[in-house]
Design a protein around this motif. Structure first.
Motif, PDB file in Angstrom:
ATOM      1  N   VAL B 284       0.787  -1.225   0.000  1.00 33.06           N
ATOM      2  CA  VAL B 284       0.000   0.000   0.000  1.00 33.06           C
ATOM      3  C   VAL B 284       0.821   1.279   0.000  1.00 33.06           C
ATOM      4  N   PHE B 285       1.827   1.401   0.854  1.00 29.92           N
ATOM      5  CA  PHE B 285       2.512   2.693   0.907  1.00 29.92           C
ATOM      6  C   PHE B 285       3.401   2.921  -0.307  1.00 29.92           C
ATOM      7  N   ASP B 286       3.985   1.842  -0.823  1.00 31.26           N
ATOM      8  CA  ASP B 286       4.813   2.012  -2.024  1.00 31.26           C
ATOM      9  C   ASP B 286       3.964   2.403  -3.221  1.00 31.26           C
ATOM     10  N   ASP B 287       2.791   1.766  -3.343  1.00 31.57           N
ATOM     11  CA  ASP B 287       1.986   1.984  -4.544  1.00 31.57           C
ATOM     12  C   ASP B 287       1.004   3.142  -4.397  1.00 31.57           C
ATOM     13  N   TYR B 288       0.546   3.391  -3.179  1.00 29.75           N
ATOM     14  CA  TYR B 288      -0.554   4.343  -3.013  1.00 29.75           C
ATOM     15  C   TYR B 288      -0.304   5.409  -1.940  1.00 29.75           C
ATOM     16  N   GLY B 289       0.869   5.450  -1.360  1.00 27.34           N
ATOM     17  CA  GLY B 289       1.149   6.419  -0.311  1.00 27.34           C
ATOM     18  C   GLY B 289       0.855   7.853  -0.739  1.00 27.34           C
ATOM     19  N   HIS B 290       1.103   8.141  -2.015  1.00 27.54           N
ATOM     20  CA  HIS B 290       0.910   9.510  -2.519  1.00 27.54           C
ATOM     21  C   HIS B 290      -0.569   9.864  -2.643  1.00 27.54           C
ATOM     22  N   ARG B 291      -1.454   8.900  -2.443  1.00 30.47           N
ATOM     23  CA  ARG B 291      -2.882   9.187  -2.555  1.00 30.47           C
ATOM     24  C   ARG B 291      -3.569   9.148  -1.185  1.00 30.47           C
ATOM     25  N   TYR B 292      -2.774   9.313  -0.120  1.00 26.46           N
ATOM     26  CA  TYR B 292      -3.339   9.244   1.223  1.00 26.46           C
ATOM     27  C   TYR B 292      -4.402  10.316   1.447  1.00 26.46           C
ATOM     28  N   SER B 293      -4.158  11.520   0.980  1.00 22.65           N
ATOM     29  CA  SER B 293      -5.106  12.606   1.268  1.00 22.65           C
ATOM     30  C   SER B 293      -6.450  12.363   0.583  1.00 22.65           C
ATOM     31  N   GLU B 294      -6.395  11.798  -0.613  1.00 24.99           N
ATOM     32  CA  GLU B 294      -7.638  11.438  -1.324  1.00 24.99           C
ATOM     33  C   GLU B 294      -8.450  10.441  -0.491  1.00 24.99           C
ATOM     34  N   PHE B 295      -7.742   9.466   0.064  1.00 27.64           N
ATOM     35  CA  PHE B 295      -8.383   8.469   0.924  1.00 27.64           C
ATOM     36  C   PHE B 295      -8.988   9.116   2.166  1.00 27.64           C
ATOM     37  N   GLN B 296      -8.205   9.987   2.793  1.00 27.22           N
ATOM     38  CA  GLN B 296      -8.638  10.618   4.037  1.00 27.22           C
ATOM     39  C   GLN B 296      -9.897  11.474   3.817  1.00 27.22           C
ATOM     40  N   GLU B 297      -9.918  12.163   2.684  1.00 28.37           N
ATOM     41  CA  GLU B 297     -11.073  13.013   2.381  1.00 28.37           C
ATOM     42  C   GLU B 297     -12.353  12.204   2.225  1.00 28.37           C
ATOM     43  N   ALA B 298     -12.218  10.969   1.797  1.00 26.72           N
ATOM     44  CA  ALA B 298     -13.399  10.109   1.684  1.00 26.72           C
ATOM     45  C   ALA B 298     -13.726   9.460   3.020  1.00 26.72           C
ATOM     46  N   MET B 299     -12.699   8.978   3.710  1.00 27.03           N
ATOM     47  CA  MET B 299     -12.940   8.128   4.874  1.00 27.03           C
ATOM     48  C   MET B 299     -13.405   8.905   6.105  1.00 27.03           C
ATOM     49  N   VAL B 300     -12.835  10.073   6.353  1.00 27.68           N
ATOM     50  CA  VAL B 300     -13.200  10.809   7.570  1.00 27.68           C
ATOM     51  C   VAL B 300     -14.706  11.105   7.610  1.00 27.68           C
ATOM     52  N   PRO B 301     -15.274  11.634   6.531  1.00 25.50           N
ATOM     53  CA  PRO B 301     -16.736  11.856   6.574  1.00 25.50           C
ATOM     54  C   PRO B 301     -17.549  10.568   6.736  1.00 25.50           C
ATOM     55  N   TRP B 302     -17.105   9.506   6.104  1.00 25.96           N
ATOM     56  CA  TRP B 302     -17.814   8.227   6.258  1.00 25.96           C
ATOM     57  C   TRP B 302     -17.818   7.794   7.721  1.00 25.96           C
ATOM     58  N   LEU B 303     -16.679   7.983   8.363  1.00 23.89           N
ATOM     59  CA  LEU B 303     -16.519   7.561   9.745  1.00 23.89           C
ATOM     60  C   LEU B 303     -17.340   8.462  10.671  1.00 23.89           C
ATOM     61  N   MET B 304     -17.261   9.772  10.422  1.00 26.10           N
ATOM     62  CA  MET B 304     -17.989  10.738  11.251  1.00 26.10           C
ATOM     63  C   MET B 304     -19.498  10.523  11.160  1.00 26.10           C
ATOM     64  N   SER B 305     -19.962  10.182   9.954  1.00 26.47           N
ATOM     65  CA  SER B 305     -21.400  10.047   9.745  1.00 26.47           C
ATOM     66  C   SER B 305     -21.913   8.671  10.158  1.00 26.47           C
ATOM     67  N   GLY B 306     -21.001   7.783  10.507  1.00 26.83           N
ATOM     68  CA  GLY B 306     -21.417   6.436  10.879  1.00 26.83           C
ATOM     69  C   GLY B 306     -21.663   5.510   9.692  1.00 26.83           C
ATOM     70  N   GLN B 307     -21.381   5.982   8.485  1.00 30.69           N
ATOM     71  CA  GLN B 307     -21.548   5.103   7.318  1.00 30.69           C
ATOM     72  C   GLN B 307     -20.515   3.983   7.312  1.00 30.69           C
ATOM     73  N   ILE B 308     -19.386   4.260   7.925  1.00 34.57           N
ATOM     74  CA  ILE B 308     -18.355   3.234   8.108  1.00 34.57           C
ATOM     75  C   ILE B 308     -18.196   3.015   9.610  1.00 34.57           C
ATOM     76  N   LYS B 309     -18.310   1.747  10.002  1.00 32.22           N
ATOM     77  CA  LYS B 309     -18.109   1.397  11.410  1.00 32.22           C
ATOM     78  C   LYS B 309     -16.739   0.744  11.567  1.00 32.22           C
ATOM     79  N   TYR B 310     -16.194   0.914  12.746  1.00 28.07           N
ATOM     80  CA  TYR B 310     -14.830   0.451  12.950  1.00 28.07           C
ATOM     81  C   TYR B 310     -14.698  -0.136  14.347  1.00 28.07           C
TER      82      TYR B 310
END
Lengths: 352, 352
Positions: B284-310
């Motif tokens: 993951v970090f070798d291939d996609y590390g440079h796209r972390y912010s894109e991931f974070q922008e999607a995941m944080v709202p999902w997590l905050m809204s409860g759409q993603i449970k953890y």
């Protein structure tokens, strides 16, 4: 045995082969020349393409295409002349690429039929460098393989219809190209005529060591069309982020059972994981048929300028299709195998 | 055993495991707390992540990363507090994601260290849903898997750090999601809490039949993180043009030899060919590390809204890391496994 105007020689599937096909799995029958209905054309086969994938059609194992039924005519791509046209888009004398099968005459409604320029110097090239094998080589290498300047590309069946084109296109893209072929004559041809950097005879000893020596920087793209012991030699040499376009597995088409263990399915997956390999299968017309014109625009100039060389292994007479096909699966052919079914001198201008 | 301010507890690799790791393969040693030089920071470990990939680092087989040497501290991602800073970018009290390893204290020059917001409610999430496992799930599924609405996605280790996120993201993308997990409790959680359409207990009998029943339209994406008998059940169900992002093979990490035959390497390749499958490994970090912010922008709202449970499986005390890691490889954890190394109540604002 010459092509007649009133008899349709057909080679049918007589039995499903158990292992390598034998002549008894085929049957030559004679039928009347069919009559096209309204909206149809009568096609006379001039050239028939013989290709490894046809072995798959002889088996009833689930595959991407339906098997040929027992008693049905063997399928195959062909260059044909329109003899009778009841179809608005065709006139008698048109030259076409069709899927006419192993027979003298066939009827088509025009679906999947492509017209050829009658001035084309070698119409049979439409079955090879400018047809399905050419598109297969081009798309598998460029779209899935995505070669970069300086990378190492390995291809087996290096003088075959597909492999010879893969290697030459890879050279044009600035890669180091290592071929694998059966016999010294084919290897010499790959290096001296096709411009490969090296070619290894898989019938000689020490395939693994020879391949490692020929690929000191590892392998970035392995264009897979054989499988078996060649793949075994390639796998340890694949680099991180290597790509493996999976086009064919001729070495296992005649297999009747899985080979003895150990089971290396997990070994392969472990390599794909750790080396981040992409392995991808493709079926050329289903996946890339819509990009034929892009291919043609690249390939025709390469061919005209001599940057791409193309060798045919032309067999005369439909009656020799069976033995030639059996030989193809053993690597007996040298170049793209086509059967000339029609007369030696084809008068493309005259009426029949 | 609590974290001290003057002793650095370290868990080192004592021996390379033969098969499943045992406690004897690790050693708990005590060292002085290291002193950071100019340009360095002293990090105190608050949370340590335990992940299956660490098993690979214990072996000296060639892999994408160097193995841990005998006597060296086991590697691992961690949430740390900056205790001393001789680095312009950090001040004492900063909270960071680092690669501190299985120990109380480590020194870093800041390379690869990511600052966390001190107001973050659950800093350990930076080791899971918002860290490496989250990015792994997101990129493997979306970039390699490329799910389309209505497709069927199968993922094993369905309640694990990665699998639970893969399934939930696939649901958000409109897919039918079938999980595979060990035990009824985990399966119930996957369906009732995570919203999977079905989840099969691989410890029950008839995995193949149950999976076939749960996937009446076949499988379009199999997110691979286990291998072995789960993959065997998946393979016949893969659809034409299926995608297999290859993230892990936990079932074979402890293997000491290849399984008995027959050899199915050609069977797998034949399936990839005929079904035009794409199988692709990634780190993951070798291939996609440079796209972390894109991931974070999607995941944080999902997590905050409860759409993603953890769900975290939080273990207290560095001294329990070894037994927890051994259990992880057997599927004993339920949720993302993290070890709380620092004190229960962390005063993120105060000076140490």
């Amino acid at each position: 045995m010459n092509q007649s105007t009133h008899v349709n020689r057909q080679i049918t599937l007589a039995a499903r082969p158990n292992g390598a096909p034998t002549p008894n799995d085929f049957k030559l029958v004679e039928s009347p020349v069919p009559t096209p209905s309204s909206g149809e054309i009568l096609l006379r086969t001039l050239y028939l393409s013989l290709d490894p994938y046809m072995r798959g059609r002889m088996s009833d194992a689930k595959s991407y295409a339906d098997p040929v039924g027992i008693g049905e005519v063997m399928v195959g791509g062909s260059i044909c002349r329109v003899e009778v046209s009841n179809h608005a888009d065709y006139v008698q004398g048109d030259l076409v690429v069709a899927f006419g099968g192993w027979q003298d005459y066939s009827v088509s409604d025009g679906v999947g039929v492509i017209k050829l320029d009658k001035a084309m110097p070698n119409p049979s090239y439409g079955l090879g460098v400018l047809g399905m094998p050419g598109l297969t080589a081009y798309m598998g290498l460029l779209d899935i393989g995505a070669p970069q300047v300086g990378e190492t590309v390995v291809v087996a069946a290096a003088t075959g219809a597909v492999g010879s084109l893969v290697g030459q296109i890879a050279k044009l893209k600035g890669c180091t190209v290592v071929g694998i072929a059966g016999g010294q004559e084919k290897c010499d041809y790959a290096v001296n005529e096709l411009g490969f950097d090296a070619c290894i005879d898989h019938r000689s000893t020490g395939l693994e060591e020879q391949l490692a020596q020929a690929c000191p920087a590892g392998i970035d793209i392995y264009y897979e069309n054989v499988g078996g012991k060649v793949f075994d030699a390639v796998l340890p040499l694949l680099n991180t982020k290597a790509r493996v376009p999976l086009c064919g597995l001729i070495s296992q088409y005649n297999a009747t059972a899985l080979p003895a263990g150990p089971d290396r399915i997990g070994l392969l997956m472990g390599n794909i994981l750790v080396k981040r390999i992409k392995m991808q299968g493709f079926i050329v017309f289903d996946d890339y048929g819509h990009r034929y014109s892009e291919f043609q625009e690249a390939m025709v100039p390469w061919l005209m300028s001599g940057q791409i060389k193309y060798k045919e292994d032309k067999v005369l007479g439909l009656e020799n299709a069976v033995s030639s096909f059996i030989g193809l699966l053993q690597g007996d052919n040298f170049g793209k195998l086509v059967v000339q079914v029609g007369p030696e001198q084809i008068d493309f201008g005259a009426k029949s």
